[in-house]
Design a protein around this motif. Structure first.
Motif, short mmCIF file in Angstrom:
data_model
loop_
_atom_site.label_atom_id
_atom_site.label_comp_id
_atom_site.label_asym_id
_atom_site.label_seq_id
_atom_site.Cartn_x
_atom_site.Cartn_y
_atom_site.Cartn_z
N VAL A 242 0.86 -1.18 0.00
CA VAL A 242 0.00 0.00 0.00
C VAL A 242 0.90 1.24 0.00
O VAL A 242 1.71 1.42 0.91
N SER A 243 0.75 2.07 -1.01
CA SER A 243 1.64 3.23 -1.16
C SER A 243 0.86 4.46 -1.60
O SER A 243 -0.17 4.37 -2.27
N TYR A 244 1.41 5.59 -1.24
CA TYR A 244 0.88 6.89 -1.66
C TYR A 244 1.70 7.38 -2.84
O TYR A 244 2.93 7.40 -2.79
N ASP A 245 1.03 7.77 -3.90
CA ASP A 245 1.70 8.26 -5.11
C ASP A 245 2.02 9.73 -4.92
O ASP A 245 1.22 10.62 -5.25
N ALA A 246 3.21 10.00 -4.39
CA ALA A 246 3.58 11.38 -4.08
C ALA A 246 3.72 12.23 -5.33
O ALA A 246 3.40 13.43 -5.31
N ALA A 247 4.17 11.65 -6.43
CA ALA A 247 4.34 12.42 -7.66
C ALA A 247 3.00 12.96 -8.16
O ALA A 247 2.93 14.04 -8.75
N ARG A 248 1.95 12.23 -7.90
CA ARG A 248 0.62 12.65 -8.33
C ARG A 248 -0.08 13.49 -7.26
O ARG A 248 -0.83 14.40 -7.56
N GLY A 249 0.15 13.18 -6.00
CA GLY A 249 -0.61 13.81 -4.93
C GLY A 249 -0.05 15.11 -4.42
O GLY A 249 -0.79 15.97 -3.91
N LEU A 274 -8.31 11.73 5.79
CA LEU A 274 -9.21 10.59 5.94
C LEU A 274 -8.43 9.27 5.97
O LEU A 274 -8.82 8.34 6.67
N CYS A 275 -7.33 9.20 5.24
CA CYS A 275 -6.50 7.99 5.24
C CYS A 275 -5.91 7.73 6.62
O CYS A 275 -5.68 6.58 7.00
N VAL A 276 -5.66 8.80 7.38
CA VAL A 276 -5.13 8.66 8.74
C VAL A 276 -6.25 8.26 9.70
O VAL A 276 -6.06 7.44 10.59
N GLN A 277 -7.43 8.82 9.50
CA GLN A 277 -8.54 8.57 10.41
C GLN A 277 -9.05 7.13 10.35
O GLN A 277 -9.60 6.62 11.33
N VAL A 278 -8.89 6.45 9.22
CA VAL A 278 -9.38 5.07 9.10
C VAL A 278 -8.31 4.05 9.45
O VAL A 278 -8.61 2.86 9.58
N CYS A 279 -7.04 4.49 9.61
CA CYS A 279 -5.94 3.54 9.84
C CYS A 279 -6.01 2.93 11.22
O CYS A 279 -6.01 3.65 12.22
N PRO A 280 -6.06 1.61 11.34
CA PRO A 280 -6.15 0.97 12.65
C PRO A 280 -4.87 1.08 13.47
O PRO A 280 -4.89 0.86 14.68
N TYR A 291 6.74 0.24 9.18
CA TYR A 291 6.56 -1.13 9.67
C TYR A 291 5.21 -1.32 10.35
O TYR A 291 4.72 -2.44 10.48
N GLU A 292 4.57 -0.23 10.79
CA GLU A 292 3.26 -0.34 11.43
C GLU A 292 2.15 -0.67 10.42
O GLU A 292 1.07 -1.11 10.81
N CYS A 293 2.39 -0.44 9.13
CA CYS A 293 1.37 -0.69 8.12
C CYS A 293 1.10 -2.18 7.99
O CYS A 293 2.02 -2.96 7.75
N ILE A 294 -0.17 -2.59 8.16
CA ILE A 294 -0.52 -4.01 8.07
C ILE A 294 -1.16 -4.35 6.72
O ILE A 294 -1.65 -5.47 6.54
N GLY A 295 -1.18 -3.42 5.79
CA GLY A 295 -1.69 -3.71 4.45
C GLY A 295 -3.18 -3.97 4.39
O GLY A 295 -3.64 -4.72 3.52
N CYS A 296 -3.96 -3.35 5.29
CA CYS A 296 -5.39 -3.63 5.34
C CYS A 296 -6.17 -2.91 4.25
O CYS A 296 -7.34 -3.23 4.00
N ALA A 297 -5.57 -1.89 3.62
CA ALA A 297 -6.17 -1.13 2.51
C ALA A 297 -7.36 -0.28 2.92
O ALA A 297 -8.13 0.17 2.07
N LEU A 298 -7.54 -0.02 4.21
CA LEU A 298 -8.57 0.91 4.63
C LEU A 298 -8.31 2.30 4.06
O LEU A 298 -9.23 3.00 3.64
N CYS A 299 -7.03 2.69 4.04
CA CYS A 299 -6.68 3.99 3.48
C CYS A 299 -6.92 4.05 1.97
O CYS A 299 -7.23 5.11 1.42
N VAL A 300 -6.81 2.90 1.31
CA VAL A 300 -7.08 2.86 -0.13
C VAL A 300 -8.55 3.15 -0.39
O VAL A 300 -8.90 3.98 -1.25
#
Length: 469
Positions: A242-249, A274-280, A291-300
């Protein structure tokens, strides 16, 4: 020198402290509910695991609990198959296969195990769902915690924790039910007549579930789970994360929907958080892979919902690889992936063959070492043996014992044994041979036992016959 194919995992310290203190007080994370494709996908990952966990102990196969690890009898019943401590090599083999599978998935798709099927994630999601149903939305929960205690607040808190404890109790009771007949356990717990160890373990796993999923939550993933720490060793530039496209954003900034943000010099990210607010786990995915990212894709799902409202193309936050973010193309078939697939296929094949060809019968023989031999008056020689016969099958059998490779050998004792299902027996017998037929002081031969009703069910073991020098 670092490997150019590996990617760095960021460790972001809190902005309000200069140094990360591992003993600092936990700040409660208030997650926001979000709907989306990846959250609907959880219906096909988490729920089947939950239903299987709770329902399997109640299923019966041939009149016996489908999965039952009977520790006092040292028998492990799994869907009609009975395994014994002698089969622990199969368990070790299965754990190795599971580890290789996890490594292969991590190299190709990151921490999807953590995000969708890890028990900590699944149970935490259930507890968070209960919390949202009882205490309301994210903003309502924040306001509720800030309010002074009242009857309404106390009622909501008691209801939430009561539901948590009920789910935790069902989880703990079910876990113990894999080691003690679940129907008996349920009745004994309901009538307060259960044994001390059954009660103790039920209470222990109830509290463990309640604390881990209700209170610790992301702390388990961040500090207790070792997988979070060594995952970066397995990631490479083609791993799907799960990654943020910085070049686009970037550059980020709020704006009206009608504004042409490109002309205004803004990227697609409206900095809504909103991506921060949904992150568990409470991280900001825009800071890079952590390393805290668990790949849940809530932010996606959260970001995609905002992109659709703004009329932008979804995918500002998405599953992608570092190579793709840099403008390249993800390499799916690469040496490590191929190696894992080949090894997994080989190991699964060997494991499957071991299960299919496994003979549920064991014969062990120990020669009496106190008396190497006994000479008889008629010129014969006798050796004494202790045999242990284990019928690991789920059906009773009548077994016949014989010896091979020892000319003129006669078994002095019973050679026919009736063993019930999952039964074992120890017998002591003598084998007699005429001294004239023994040319050497020690002769190798074989004990063999065969089921009369199933000739394919047989076992043999080597032993030696001793005679005077």
């Amino acid at each position: 020198m670092s490997d150019p194919d590996l990617i760095d995992v960021q460790e972001i310290a809190p902005a309000e402290v200069a140094e990360l203190d591992l003993y600092q007080k936990r700040e409660k994370i208030y997650t926001r509910k979000i709907e989306g494709f990846y959250q609907r996908l959880r219906v096909f990952t988490g729920w089947p695991m939950l239903l299987g966990y709770y329902c399997i102990p109640w299923i019966s196969v041939d009149g016996r609990q489908a999965v039952w690890f009977d520790l006092p009898e040292r028998e492990f019943h799994i869907f009609g198959l009975t395994f014994w401590p002698q089969d622990f090599s199969l368990l070790a083999f299965l754990l190795i296969i599971a580890a290789f599978s996890l490594f292969a998935i991590t190299v190709s798709a990151g921490r999807v195990w953590c995000g969708y099927t890890c028990p900590q994630t699944v149970w935490t999601s259930i507890f968070m769902w209960v919390e949202q149903k009882v205490e309301g939305t994210r903003n309502q929960r924040i306001k509720l915690d800030k309010k002074p205690w009242s009857l309404n607040k106390a009622t909501r808190k008691v209801t939430k924790h009561g539901a948590w404890l009920f789910i935790a109790f069902m989880t703990g009771m079910t876990f113990v039910g894999y080691f003690y007949p679940v129907r008996e356990l349920t009745y004994e717990l309901a009538t307060l007549s259960t044994g001390s160890w059954q009660l103790a373990w039920t209470v222990f796993f109830t509290l463990a579930t309640y604390i881990n999923a209700g209170w610790m939550r992301e702390q388990v993933c961040k500090y207790m789970c070792p997988y979070a720490r060594f995952q970066s060793v397995m990631f490479d530039r083609d791993t799907l994360i799960v990654s943020y496209d910085a070049a686009r954003g970037d550059p980020r900034g709020s704006r009206k929907k009608s504004l042409d943000h490109r002309e205004a010099g803004l990227g697609d990210c409206i900095d809504c958080d909103l991506c921060v607010q949904v992150c568990p786990t409470g991280i900001d995915i825009r800071d890079g892979l952590q390393y805290e990212c668990i790949g849940c894709a809530l932010c996606v799902d959260a970001c995609n919902s905002v992109m659709r409202k703004m009329g932008y193309e979804p995918g500002l936050v998405r599953y992608t690889s570092e190579r793709e973010l840099e403008g390249g193309k993800t390499h799916w078939l690469r040496p490590r992936i191929i190696g894992y697939i080949v090894m997994l296929c080989l190991m699964v094949g060997v494991f499957s063959y071991s299960i299919v060809s496994r003979i549920p019968l064991e014969l062990t023989v120990m020669r009496d070492r106190n008396n190497l031999y006994v000479e008889t008056a008629d010129g014969g020689v006798e050796n004494i043996y202790r045999l242990h016969i284990v019928n690991m099958d789920t059906s009773p059998h009548q077994y016949e014992l014989s010896v091979k490779g020892l000319d003129g050998a006669v078994i002095k004792g019973d050679t026919s044994y009736a063993l019930a299902a999952s039964d074992d027996r120890e017998v002591t017998l003598r084998v007699k041979v005429s001294a004239s037929k023994l040319s050497v002081p020690s002769t190798s031969f074989v004990f063999e036992i065969v089921a009369r009703d199933m000739p394919s069910l047989r076992a043999s073991t080597d032993s030696r016959f001793m005679k005077p020098l």
